[in-house]
Write an enzyme that holds these catalytic residues in place. Structure first.
Site, short mmCIF file in Angstrom:
data_model
loop_
_atom_site.label_atom_id
_atom_site.label_comp_id
_atom_site.label_asym_id
_atom_site.label_seq_id
_atom_site.Cartn_x
_atom_site.Cartn_y
_atom_site.Cartn_z
N THR A 127 -75.31 130.46 -29.63
CA THR A 127 -74.65 131.58 -28.99
C THR A 127 -74.00 131.07 -27.72
O THR A 127 -74.11 129.89 -27.40
CB THR A 127 -75.66 132.70 -28.65
N GLY B 78 -65.32 131.62 -27.78
CA GLY B 78 -65.31 132.11 -29.16
C GLY B 78 -64.15 131.57 -29.98
O GLY B 78 -64.25 131.47 -31.20
N CYS C 213 -65.67 127.43 -30.20
CA CYS C 213 -67.00 127.13 -30.74
C CYS C 213 -67.26 127.92 -32.02
O CYS C 213 -67.17 129.15 -32.01
CB CYS C 213 -68.06 127.45 -29.69
N THR D 32 -69.91 130.83 -31.87
CA THR D 32 -69.65 131.89 -30.89
C THR D 32 -68.52 132.76 -31.42
O THR D 32 -67.54 132.25 -31.95
CB THR D 32 -69.24 131.26 -29.53
#
EC number: 3.4.25.2
Length: 183
Positions: free
Chosen positions: A13, A168, A171, A174
């Site tokens: 995360t 986001g 990654c 994410t």
């Protein structure tokens, strides 16, 4: 641990905490990954803790370990009522109670004055610049937040949100489903 090393653990995360103008914001993405599979896209990994929601917390790492770390920290916060004291007391427990062992998780916690990282090994770290970035996309979010702090007048909440969005985009662990809390 690299999320790809153990495909049977739910983890990965991105969480960020940013301070600006007397405000602090903690933001996190909503993706839960099991191995290389997205299991959920709208998890809530950022919460308010404490008697009056005066502490913001976000978690990254193995889900079960993160929830354990959350519960242990929240119990200390309820008992002591102050962020730094609760974190130090939790760290003391790690040194004396073998049952805690090593949790594969990190917490980013912040109140109006202090930001801390609490690790699943009992470490408590205060960042020198007031920015915390943890999780698989933490480096990307940290870079984005530092650039936005240095070159814009955006508020803490907007910077935290944009940092997660940028992470986001880069990654794979994410997403852009951002949950943000602010004090």
């Amino acid at each position: 641990m690299d999320p790809s090393q153990n495909p049977n653990i739910v983890h990965a995360t991105t969480i960020i905490s940013v301070r600006r103008g007397g405000h602090v914001a903690v933001a996190g993405d909503g993706q839960v990954t099991l191995g290389h599979t997205v299991m959920k896209g709208n998890a809530r990994k950022v919460r308010r803790l404490g008697r009056e929601g005066q502490v913001l917390a976000g978690f990254a790492g193995a889900a079960a370990d993160a929830f354990t770390l959350f519960e242990l920290f929240e119990a200390k916060l309820d008992k002591h009522g102050q962020l730094t004291r609760a974190a130090v007391e939790l760290a003391k427990d790690w040194r004396t109670e073998r049952r805690l062992g090593k949790l594969e998780a990190l917490l980013a916690v912040a109140d109006k004055e202090t930001s801390l990282i609490i690790s699943g090994t009992g470490d408590v770290i205060e960042p020198e610049d007031g920015i915390i970035a943890i999780g698989s996309g933490g480096s990307y979010a940290l870079s984005a937040a530092r650039a936005l702090l240095a070159h814009t007048e955006l508020d803490a909440k907007t910077i935290a949100t944009e940092a997660i969005n940028i992470a986001g985009d880069i990654c794979i662990y994410t997403n852009r489903n951002v949950v943000v809390e602010e004090l």
